[in-house]
Design a protein around this motif. Sequence first.
Motif, PDB file in Angstrom:
ATOM      1  N   THR A  60     -32.726  10.847  22.059  1.00  0.00           N
ATOM      2  CA  THR A  60     -32.659  10.125  20.796  1.00  0.00           C
ATOM      3  C   THR A  60     -31.354  10.389  20.045  1.00  0.00           C
ATOM      4  N   VAL A  61     -30.436  11.117  20.665  1.00  0.00           N
ATOM      5  CA  VAL A  61     -29.169  11.447  20.023  1.00  0.00           C
ATOM      6  C   VAL A  61     -28.033  10.832  20.829  1.00  0.00           C
ATOM      7  N   SER A  62     -27.100  10.205  20.111  1.00  0.00           N
ATOM      8  CA  SER A  62     -25.934   9.642  20.787  1.00  0.00           C
ATOM      9  C   SER A  62     -24.700   9.877  19.928  1.00  0.00           C
ATOM     10  N   LYS A  63     -23.566   9.423  20.415  1.00  0.00           N
ATOM     11  CA  LYS A  63     -22.313   9.572  19.678  1.00  0.00           C
ATOM     12  C   LYS A  63     -21.648   8.216  19.576  1.00  0.00           C
ATOM     13  N   ASP A  64     -20.821   8.073  18.581  1.00  0.00           N
ATOM     14  CA  ASP A  64     -19.986   6.890  18.442  1.00  0.00           C
ATOM     15  C   ASP A  64     -18.551   7.377  18.576  1.00  0.00           C
ATOM     16  N   GLU A  65     -18.081   7.414  19.810  1.00  0.00           N
ATOM     17  CA  GLU A  65     -16.772   8.003  20.090  1.00  0.00           C
ATOM     18  C   GLU A  65     -15.624   7.198  19.494  1.00  0.00           C
ATOM     19  N   ASP A  66     -15.793   5.892  19.363  1.00  0.00           N
ATOM     20  CA  ASP A  66     -14.721   5.065  18.800  1.00  0.00           C
ATOM     21  C   ASP A  66     -14.416   5.458  17.353  1.00  0.00           C
ATOM     22  N   ILE A  67     -15.463   5.534  16.541  1.00  0.00           N
ATOM     23  CA  ILE A  67     -15.250   5.893  15.131  1.00  0.00           C
ATOM     24  C   ILE A  67     -14.844   7.364  15.022  1.00  0.00           C
ATOM     25  N   GLN A  68     -15.403   8.206  15.873  1.00  0.00           N
ATOM     26  CA  GLN A  68     -15.022   9.621  15.853  1.00  0.00           C
ATOM     27  C   GLN A  68     -13.516   9.770  16.110  1.00  0.00           C
ATOM     28  N   LYS A  69     -12.997   9.017  17.067  1.00  0.00           N
ATOM     29  CA  LYS A  69     -11.562   9.074  17.370  1.00  0.00           C
ATOM     30  C   LYS A  69     -10.732   8.545  16.202  1.00  0.00           C
ATOM     31  N   GLU A  70     -11.254   7.522  15.517  1.00  0.00           N
ATOM     32  CA  GLU A  70     -10.564   6.985  14.329  1.00  0.00           C
ATOM     33  C   GLU A  70     -10.435   8.053  13.252  1.00  0.00           C
ATOM     34  N   ILE A  71     -11.542   8.750  13.006  1.00  0.00           N
ATOM     35  CA  ILE A  71     -11.527   9.790  11.967  1.00  0.00           C
ATOM     36  C   ILE A  71     -10.560  10.904  12.367  1.00  0.00           C
ATOM     37  N   GLU A  72     -10.550  11.266  13.651  1.00  0.00           N
ATOM     38  CA  GLU A  72      -9.656  12.326  14.133  1.00  0.00           C
ATOM     39  C   GLU A  72      -8.185  11.972  13.915  1.00  0.00           C
ATOM     40  N   LYS A  73      -7.862  10.663  13.904  1.00  0.00           N
ATOM     41  CA  LYS A  73      -6.474  10.214  13.723  1.00  0.00           C
ATOM     42  C   LYS A  73      -6.037  10.250  12.257  1.00  0.00           C
ATOM     43  N   VAL A  77      -7.024  15.555   9.072  1.00  0.00           N
ATOM     44  CA  VAL A  77      -8.317  15.840   9.685  1.00  0.00           C
ATOM     45  C   VAL A  77      -8.068  16.603  10.987  1.00  0.00           C
ATOM     46  N   SER A  78      -8.721  17.759  11.119  1.00  0.00           N
ATOM     47  CA  SER A  78      -8.464  18.587  12.300  1.00  0.00           C
ATOM     48  C   SER A  78      -9.609  18.600  13.306  1.00  0.00           C
ATOM     49  N   GLN A  79     -10.821  18.360  12.856  1.00  0.00           N
ATOM     50  CA  GLN A  79     -11.968  18.429  13.758  1.00  0.00           C
ATOM     51  C   GLN A  79     -13.074  17.516  13.241  1.00  0.00           C
ATOM     52  N   VAL A  80     -13.756  16.801  14.180  1.00  0.00           N
ATOM     53  CA  VAL A  80     -14.792  15.842  13.781  1.00  0.00           C
ATOM     54  C   VAL A  80     -16.020  15.991  14.673  1.00  0.00           C
ATOM     55  N   SER A  81     -17.187  15.930  14.039  1.00  0.00           N
ATOM     56  CA  SER A  81     -18.458  15.880  14.756  1.00  0.00           C
ATOM     57  C   SER A  81     -19.221  14.681  14.218  1.00  0.00           C
ATOM     58  N   LEU A  82     -19.595  13.749  15.127  1.00  0.00           N
ATOM     59  CA  LEU A  82     -20.314  12.543  14.714  1.00  0.00           C
ATOM     60  C   LEU A  82     -21.523  12.386  15.621  1.00  0.00           C
ATOM     61  N   ILE A  83     -22.709  12.331  15.014  1.00  0.00           N
ATOM     62  CA  ILE A  83     -23.957  12.210  15.761  1.00  0.00           C
ATOM     63  C   ILE A  83     -24.775  11.054  15.193  1.00  0.00           C
ATOM     64  N   VAL A  84     -25.319  10.250  16.091  1.00  0.00           N
ATOM     65  CA  VAL A  84     -26.232   9.173  15.711  1.00  0.00           C
ATOM     66  C   VAL A  84     -27.588   9.548  16.289  1.00  0.00           C
ATOM     67  N   THR A  85     -28.597   9.691  15.418  1.00  0.00           N
ATOM     68  CA  THR A  85     -29.928  10.091  15.881  1.00  0.00           C
ATOM     69  C   THR A  85     -30.991   9.146  15.339  1.00  0.00           C
ATOM     70  N   GLU A  86     -32.010   8.939  16.130  1.00  0.00           N
ATOM     71  CA  GLU A  86     -33.108   8.073  15.721  1.00  0.00           C
ATOM     72  C   GLU A  86     -34.296   8.872  15.200  1.00  0.00           C
ATOM     73  N   ASP A  87     -34.175  10.180  15.145  1.00  0.00           N
ATOM     74  CA  ASP A  87     -35.253  11.030  14.642  1.00  0.00           C
ATOM     75  C   ASP A  87     -35.438  10.826  13.140  1.00  0.00           C
ATOM     76  N   SER A  88     -36.666  10.952  12.691  1.00  0.00           N
ATOM     77  CA  SER A  88     -37.011  10.903  11.261  1.00  0.00           C
ATOM     78  C   SER A  88     -36.446   9.675  10.556  1.00  0.00           C
ATOM     79  N   GLY A  89     -36.528   8.537  11.174  1.00  0.00           N
ATOM     80  CA  GLY A  89     -36.063   7.318  10.533  1.00  0.00           C
ATOM     81  C   GLY A  89     -34.646   6.943  10.883  1.00  0.00           C
ATOM     82  N   GLY A  90     -33.866   7.837  11.417  1.00  0.00           N
ATOM     83  CA  GLY A  90     -32.517   7.527  11.871  1.00  0.00           C
ATOM     84  C   GLY A  90     -31.424   7.964  10.922  1.00  0.00           C
ATOM     85  N   PHE A  91     -30.433   8.630  11.489  1.00  0.00           N
ATOM     86  CA  PHE A  91     -29.311   9.143  10.711  1.00  0.00           C
ATOM     87  C   PHE A  91     -28.015   9.010  11.497  1.00  0.00           C
TER      88      PHE A  91
END
Length: 144
Positions: A60-73, A77-91
């Motif tokens: 139920t957990v995935s990543k959005d690498e495209d937007i993560q790479k955008e933020i890293e650029k 910004v030195s480090q980024v963690s981006l998680i997409v989860t469907e648990d508890s309604g989705g975040f």
Amino acid sequence: MIKKFKIISFIGALALVLSACSGEQEANTEEKGKTNEVEKKQEEKQEKQTEQNAVDKSDTVSKDEDIQKEIEKEKGVSQVSLIVTEDSGGFVIVDFEVDSNINKEQAKQIADKYAKKLKEKYKDLQVDVQARKSGETIAQVTLK
């Protein structure tokens, strides 16, 4: 008389050694029994989880690498963690670390920009973006 004393002492010592050995065997047998009980309980617990169709959270957990790479650029910004989860309604949860030369206002602008962008893409999910500096949160944007 001395012979009787030696024989009795020998028999007593032998009895003592034999009783100690049998006590050790009983302890080992008891320990093995406890180990088997623990293993049985663990197997039962695993079977119950399987029966209940327990959800593997990694599915139920995935990543959005495209937007993560955008933020890293982004500058500063030195480090980024981006998680997409469907648990508890989705975040969508984003944490990024900024360099020491970035102030709170600049971090807030970056967090706002990507919170809005993520909310457009993930309309049904809650978006939470946090900017950190030296491990401390300096800006946070949450869109429900």
